[in-house]
Motif scaffolding. Sequence first.
Motif, short mmCIF file in Angstrom:
data_model
loop_
_atom_site.label_atom_id
_atom_site.label_comp_id
_atom_site.label_asym_id
_atom_site.label_seq_id
_atom_site.Cartn_x
_atom_site.Cartn_y
_atom_site.Cartn_z
N UNK A 65 0.85 -1.19 0.00
CA UNK A 65 0.00 0.00 0.00
C UNK A 65 0.88 1.24 0.00
N UNK A 66 0.47 2.25 -0.74
CA UNK A 66 1.09 3.57 -0.67
C UNK A 66 -0.01 4.54 -0.26
N UNK A 67 0.27 5.38 0.74
CA UNK A 67 -0.74 6.30 1.28
C UNK A 67 -0.17 7.71 1.37
N UNK A 68 -1.01 8.68 1.03
CA UNK A 68 -0.63 10.09 1.08
C UNK A 68 -1.67 10.85 1.89
N UNK A 69 -1.21 11.81 2.70
CA UNK A 69 -2.13 12.59 3.54
C UNK A 69 -1.75 14.06 3.52
N UNK A 70 -2.77 14.92 3.57
CA UNK A 70 -2.61 16.36 3.69
C UNK A 70 -3.59 16.86 4.74
N UNK A 71 -3.13 17.75 5.62
CA UNK A 71 -3.99 18.38 6.62
C UNK A 71 -3.50 19.80 6.78
N UNK A 72 -4.26 20.75 6.22
CA UNK A 72 -3.75 22.13 6.17
C UNK A 72 -4.92 23.11 6.16
N UNK A 73 -4.75 24.22 6.85
CA UNK A 73 -5.74 25.29 6.84
C UNK A 73 -5.43 26.24 5.69
N UNK A 74 -6.42 26.44 4.83
CA UNK A 74 -6.27 27.29 3.66
C UNK A 74 -7.22 28.48 3.78
N UNK A 75 -6.92 29.53 3.04
CA UNK A 75 -7.81 30.69 3.03
C UNK A 75 -8.04 31.12 1.59
N UNK A 76 -9.25 30.89 1.11
CA UNK A 76 -9.64 31.37 -0.22
C UNK A 76 -11.07 31.88 -0.14
N UNK A 77 -11.20 33.06 0.49
CA UNK A 77 -12.52 33.61 0.75
C UNK A 77 -12.98 33.24 2.14
N UNK A 78 -12.78 31.97 2.51
CA UNK A 78 -13.06 31.47 3.85
C UNK A 78 -11.86 30.66 4.32
N UNK A 79 -11.67 30.63 5.63
CA UNK A 79 -10.61 29.78 6.18
C UNK A 79 -11.17 28.37 6.30
N UNK A 80 -10.54 27.43 5.61
CA UNK A 80 -11.03 26.06 5.54
C UNK A 80 -9.89 25.11 5.91
#
Length: 268
Positions: free
Chosen positions: A110-125
Amino acid sequence: MLYRAEFMSLLVLVTVCTTASAHDLWLQTNTPVVRTGEYINIDACLGNHGNHHRDFKLAGRIDLDWVSVDHIAPDGTKTDIRSQLYTTASAEKEGCWRTRIDATQPGVHCVVESLDRVMNHGKSVRGIRTAKTYFLVSDSLDSAAADEHTHDEPLGLPFELVLESCPINDAAVGNPITACVLHQGKPLADVVVSFIPEGIELSGEFDAEYETHSDSDGKVSFVPQSGNRYLIVAHHTAEDEKSDEYEFTSYSSTITVQVANSKRLINN
């Protein structure tokens, strides 16, 4: 001129942030089965933004500082392979990341990739993205064996698709692909899961030919009618998961499966 340069730098930053938050991650291999002692290519891709997140097309490359990429061997050994990735194109918004893995240990990898990040493009998400793919290493390609079915074990990701059918032997035309949608380790009902064949455009808001809703146990099933590489993708928006830093949490999870025209000669 200085103002324009600062503005352009800000525009690039916002564009990159929007891309990472709104697009999906996926991983893919050049082959689902490889002989022991050979190697396999792994592509880490970003895109699937058009047609309601159903186009299975590249759209730039993710910043590697934002993600983790791990290779999990059949014996459970986990190896960080992010530093091994290299670009397939010189332009920033072209191609994908790639690396090769030497196939030394027989079994399902298995190969697994993860992202967890706060972004701001009109709203902070808060954007949480996960991706998985699998390949089989076998001493023989004519009588390959997939004994250890680690694919049906959750990896403990915040939001993930978990395959219940074998991504190698069961991935064939006319054979159901079954999976479960998990949020914080629990089954999540009524999630739209898309099974997107590469090169095929899904129609309308919901394409019943390629999409289904998870049932009360979080489970979905799809029967492919043609051999192809398929992107399985699910999205979930958690309006109640917020903080002072972000207004809500946006999840996506993908698995890529290469569906054969006929069932592979693999012992279970």
